[in-house]
Design an enzyme around this catalytic site. Structure first.
Site, PDB file in Angstrom:
ATOM      1  N   CYS A 137       0.794  -1.002   0.067  1.00 58.12           N
ATOM      2  CA  CYS A 137       0.135   0.015   0.065  1.00 58.12           C
ATOM      3  C   CYS A 137       0.932   1.316  -0.087  1.00 58.12           C
ATOM      4  CB  CYS A 137      -0.802   0.027   1.304  1.00 58.12           C
ATOM      5  SG  CYS A 137      -2.012   1.377   1.345  1.00 58.12           S
TER       6      CYS A 137
ATOM      7  N   CYS B 223      -0.498   4.088   2.077  1.00 55.95           N
ATOM      8  CA  CYS B 223      -0.118   3.927   3.516  1.00 55.95           C
ATOM      9  C   CYS B 223       1.256   4.277   4.017  1.00 55.95           C
ATOM     10  CB  CYS B 223      -0.667   2.673   3.803  1.00 55.95           C
ATOM     11  SG  CYS B 223      -2.090   1.840   3.306  1.00 55.95           S
ATOM     12  N   ASP B 224       2.239   3.701   3.172  1.00 56.91           N
ATOM     13  CA  ASP B 224       3.561   3.719   3.561  1.00 56.91           C
ATOM     14  C   ASP B 224       4.512   4.490   2.962  1.00 56.91           C
ATOM     15  OD1 ASP B 224       2.740   1.834   5.538  1.00 56.91           O
ATOM     16  OD2 ASP B 224       3.110  -0.067   4.178  1.00 56.91           O
TER      17      ASP B 224
HETATM   18  C1  LIG Z   1       1.102  -3.869   5.116  1.00 59.47           C
HETATM   19  C2  LIG Z   1       0.044  -2.773   5.027  1.00 59.47           C
HETATM   20  C3  LIG Z   1      -0.057  -1.664   5.721  1.00 59.47           C
HETATM   21  C4  LIG Z   1      -1.172  -0.778   5.682  1.00 59.47           C
HETATM   22  N1  LIG Z   1      -1.038   0.670   6.152  1.00 59.47           N
HETATM   23  C5  LIG Z   1      -1.952   1.628   6.451  1.00 59.47           C
HETATM   24  C6  LIG Z   1      -1.955   2.550   7.020  1.00 59.47           C
HETATM   25  O1  LIG Z   1      -0.761   3.209   7.482  1.00 59.47           O
HETATM   26  N2  LIG Z   1      -3.266   3.366   6.648  1.00 59.47           N
HETATM   27  C7  LIG Z   1      -4.325   2.949   6.416  1.00 59.47           C
HETATM   28  O2  LIG Z   1      -5.274   3.827   6.289  1.00 59.47           O
HETATM   29  N3  LIG Z   1      -4.385   1.739   5.789  1.00 59.47           N
HETATM   30  C8  LIG Z   1      -3.203   0.978   5.939  1.00 59.47           C
HETATM   31  N4  LIG Z   1      -3.474  -0.582   5.320  1.00 59.47           N
HETATM   32  C9  LIG Z   1      -4.523  -0.667   4.529  1.00 59.47           C
HETATM   33  C10 LIG Z   1      -5.806  -1.127   5.802  1.00 59.47           C
HETATM   34  O3  LIG Z   1      -4.858  -2.243   6.648  1.00 59.47           O
HETATM   35  C11 LIG Z   1      -6.880  -1.628   5.302  1.00 59.47           C
HETATM   36  O4  LIG Z   1      -7.631  -0.674   4.366  1.00 59.47           O
HETATM   37  C12 LIG Z   1      -8.099  -2.260   6.191  1.00 59.47           C
HETATM   38  O5  LIG Z   1      -7.354  -3.163   6.980  1.00 59.47           O
HETATM   39  C13 LIG Z   1      -9.242  -2.802   5.641  1.00 59.47           C
HETATM   40  O6  LIG Z   1      -9.997  -3.166   6.795  1.00 59.47           O
HETATM   41  P1  LIG Z   1     -11.154  -4.184   6.547  1.00 59.47           P
HETATM   42  O7  LIG Z   1     -11.591  -4.473   8.018  1.00 59.47           O
HETATM   43  O8  LIG Z   1     -12.110  -3.990   5.527  1.00 59.47           O
HETATM   44  O9  LIG Z   1     -10.454  -5.548   6.240  1.00 59.47           O
HETATM   45  P2  LIG Z   1      -9.268  -6.401   6.808  1.00 59.47           P
HETATM   46  O10 LIG Z   1      -8.155  -5.559   7.536  1.00 59.47           O
HETATM   47  O11 LIG Z   1      -8.567  -7.096   5.639  1.00 59.47           O
HETATM   48  O12 LIG Z   1      -9.925  -7.614   7.776  1.00 59.47           O
HETATM   49  C14 LIG Z   1     -10.710  -8.617   7.134  1.00 59.47           C
HETATM   50  C15 LIG Z   1     -10.913  -9.556   8.334  1.00 59.47           C
HETATM   51  O13 LIG Z   1     -11.867 -10.511   7.707  1.00 59.47           O
HETATM   52  C16 LIG Z   1     -11.657 -11.665   8.315  1.00 59.47           C
HETATM   53  N5  LIG Z   1     -12.115 -12.660   7.317  1.00 59.47           N
HETATM   54  C17 LIG Z   1     -11.713 -12.842   5.992  1.00 59.47           C
HETATM   55  N6  LIG Z   1     -12.305 -13.898   5.413  1.00 59.47           N
HETATM   56  C18 LIG Z   1     -13.233 -14.417   6.488  1.00 59.47           C
HETATM   57  C19 LIG Z   1     -14.103 -15.319   6.261  1.00 59.47           C
HETATM   58  N7  LIG Z   1     -14.363 -16.441   5.308  1.00 59.47           N
HETATM   59  N8  LIG Z   1     -14.782 -15.608   7.576  1.00 59.47           N
HETATM   60  C20 LIG Z   1     -14.574 -14.931   8.912  1.00 59.47           C
HETATM   61  N9  LIG Z   1     -13.631 -13.767   8.716  1.00 59.47           N
HETATM   62  C21 LIG Z   1     -12.772 -13.458   7.550  1.00 59.47           C
HETATM   63  C22 LIG Z   1     -10.153 -11.534   8.375  1.00 59.47           C
HETATM   64  O14 LIG Z   1      -9.655 -12.555   9.523  1.00 59.47           O
HETATM   65  C23 LIG Z   1      -9.977 -10.138   9.122  1.00 59.47           C
HETATM   66  O15 LIG Z   1     -10.137 -10.040  10.419  1.00 59.47           O
HETATM   67  C24 LIG Z   1      -2.593  -1.059   5.309  1.00 59.47           C
HETATM   68  C25 LIG Z   1      -2.477  -2.451   4.619  1.00 59.47           C
HETATM   69  C26 LIG Z   1      -1.458  -3.335   4.778  1.00 59.47           C
HETATM   70  C27 LIG Z   1      -1.650  -4.761   4.165  1.00 59.47           C
END
Ligand SMILES: Cc1cc2nc3c(=O)[nH]c(=O)nc-3n(C[C@H](O)[C@H](O)[C@H](O)COP(=O)(O)OP(=O)(O)OC[C@H]3O[C@@H](n4cnc5c(N)ncnc54)[C@H](O)[C@@H]3O)c2cc1C
Length: 350
Positions: free
Chosen positions: A140, A143-144
């Site tokens: 990302c 983000c970084d």
């Molecule tokens: C390395 C890295 C650094 C980042 N840094 C930043 C930053 O500095 N600032 C920023 O704003 N964003 C950052 N991001 C982006 C940010 O992390 C994501 O936008 C955010 O986490 C998305 O949140 P979410 O809850 O939609 O999904 P996710 O964080 O992907 O969470 C998904 C959840 O769903 C669960 N899940 C998946 N499939 C299933 C299933 N079949 N059954 C039950 N549970 C399931 C997983 O276990 C997880 O708990 C970064 C991403 C990465 C990878």
């Protein structure tokens, strides 16, 4: 029917415990809906992969990804959210209440469902990426990227997302080298032209990332790239490849301070494939038009990266998580004449 299927029907089940799921849990719990959060294969979600989050509102010094998630979980639990380990393998959304199935045969039933399962960034499989993801390797740039002011960085990929990453990184980095396994880009012409015309962006054609150098203390210090005139060089190094072809693969060590993967995301929607919920060609959960988290199935809502191919930020995921909980609350009210389990009468509809 499994043991859990006989258990009480929940008002709201939230699938996913990333920022979107946690934000939905805080809102649903504060509305007395006593949500159940299914944590999935990656409890806490993608943010647990990163050390510093500098762009989440309210933390002027930045905050660790793990800490932000832990605080969010505590906040949701404080208002009555319940967390449960488990990955949903299948969903029955045609009948009411909805039923979610786990691999071990257990199931939970719910009136409203919030899907917050995120999207997993594709990794390329280079040596060292497991150790250094979040320590100089990132999926990302938004983000970084700001951590790489003055660095030379690599972007891996040849599509639109790789070009976007490269253009964003060029604001901070001294140089950006796009490493692509073929000799032409997959990106749209307009994105490709913008990247090609940028003075800080260079291209390594027919090349791939083999190994990442560095440590968690020092971050990324370099990489080994491989190249072959016919492209797809790592495939030519595989055991099944002819030794003559493997010998033609060139290796080169490069000094870089950061590596960004731009090889796409896979939304975690596999368990929704045979349901009436609509999925985009990319696999993202489709929500209805306008500012809503509703889906084609009344009572099913989407939040976070799973329904958002564009922004993919923690703060936007938290935003849509809160919207999903508010939408679910309003829907329960409209269907059952209540909002919140503590005032629950027997449902009058569905
Ligand atoms: C390395 C890295 C650094 C980042 N840094 C930043 C930053 O500095 N600032 C920023 O704003 N964003 C950052 N991001 C982006 C940010 O992390 C994501 O936008 C955010 O986490 C998305 O949140 P979410 O809850 O939609 O999904 P996710 O964080 O992907 O969470 C998904 C959840 O769903 C669960 N899940 C998946 N499939 C299933 C299933 N079949 N059954 C039950 N549970 C399931 C997983 O276990 C997880 O708990 C970064 C991403 C990465 C990878």
């Amino acid at each position: 029917m499994s043991e859990d299927s006989n258990a009480a029907v929940r008002d709201v089940v939230i699938v996913g415990s990333g920022v979107a799921g946690l934000s939905a849990a805080v809102y649903a719990a504060r509305a007395d809906l006593e949500p159940l959060v299914l944590e999935g294969p990656e409890p806490g979600g993608q943010l647990t992969l990163t050390t510093d989050v500098e762009n989440y509102l309210g933390f002027p010094e930045g905050v660790g990804g793990m800490e932000l998630i832990q605080r969010g979980k505590e906040q949701a639990e404080r208002f009555g959210a319940e967390f449960r380990h488990g990955t949903v393998e299948g969903a029955g959304l045609e009948d009411r209440p909805f039923e979610l199935e786990f691999a071990n045969g257990d199931a939970v039933r719910t009136r409203a469902l919030i899907v917050a399962t995120g999207a997993s960034a594709r990794w390329v499989g280079a040596d060292g990426e497991d150790e250094l993801m979040g320590y100089g390797v990132s999926t990302c740039a938004t983000c970084d990227g700001a951590f790489h002011r003055g660095d030379d960085v690599l972007v891996i990929g040849g599509g639109d997302s790789a070009m976007e990453e490269a253009l964003f990184l060029a604001k901070f980095a001294d140089s950006v080298t796009v490493v692509h396994r073929r000799n032409e880009l997959r990106a749209s012409e307009v994105m490709a032209r913008r990247a090609r015309d940028h003075e800080k962006i260079a291209f390594r054609w027919n090349a791939e990332l083999l190994e990442i150098h560095g440590s968690r203390d020092d971050g990324v210090t370099g990489a080994t790239l491989v190249s072959h005139p016919d492209g797809h060089p790592t495939g030519k190094l595989e055991a099944s490849a002819a030794p003559r072809v493997a010998n033609e693969v060139e290796r080169e060590a490069v000094d870089v301070g950061g590596i960004f993967y731009g090889v796409g995301h896979v939304p975690n929607t596999g368990f929704l494939e045979n349901t009436p919920v609509e999925l985009a060609d990319s696999g993202h959960l489709e929500t209805l038009e306008g500012m809503t988290t509703e889906t084609a199935v009344p009572g099913v809502f989407g939040a976070g990266d799973v329904m958002d191919p564009d922004y993919r930020q923690a703060v936007t995921s938290a935003g849509t998580g809160s919207m999903a909980a508010l939408d679910a609350e309003a829907w329960l009210e409209s269907q059952f004449g209540y909002s919140g389990s503590r005032t629950l009468a027997e449902p009058t509809a569905q």
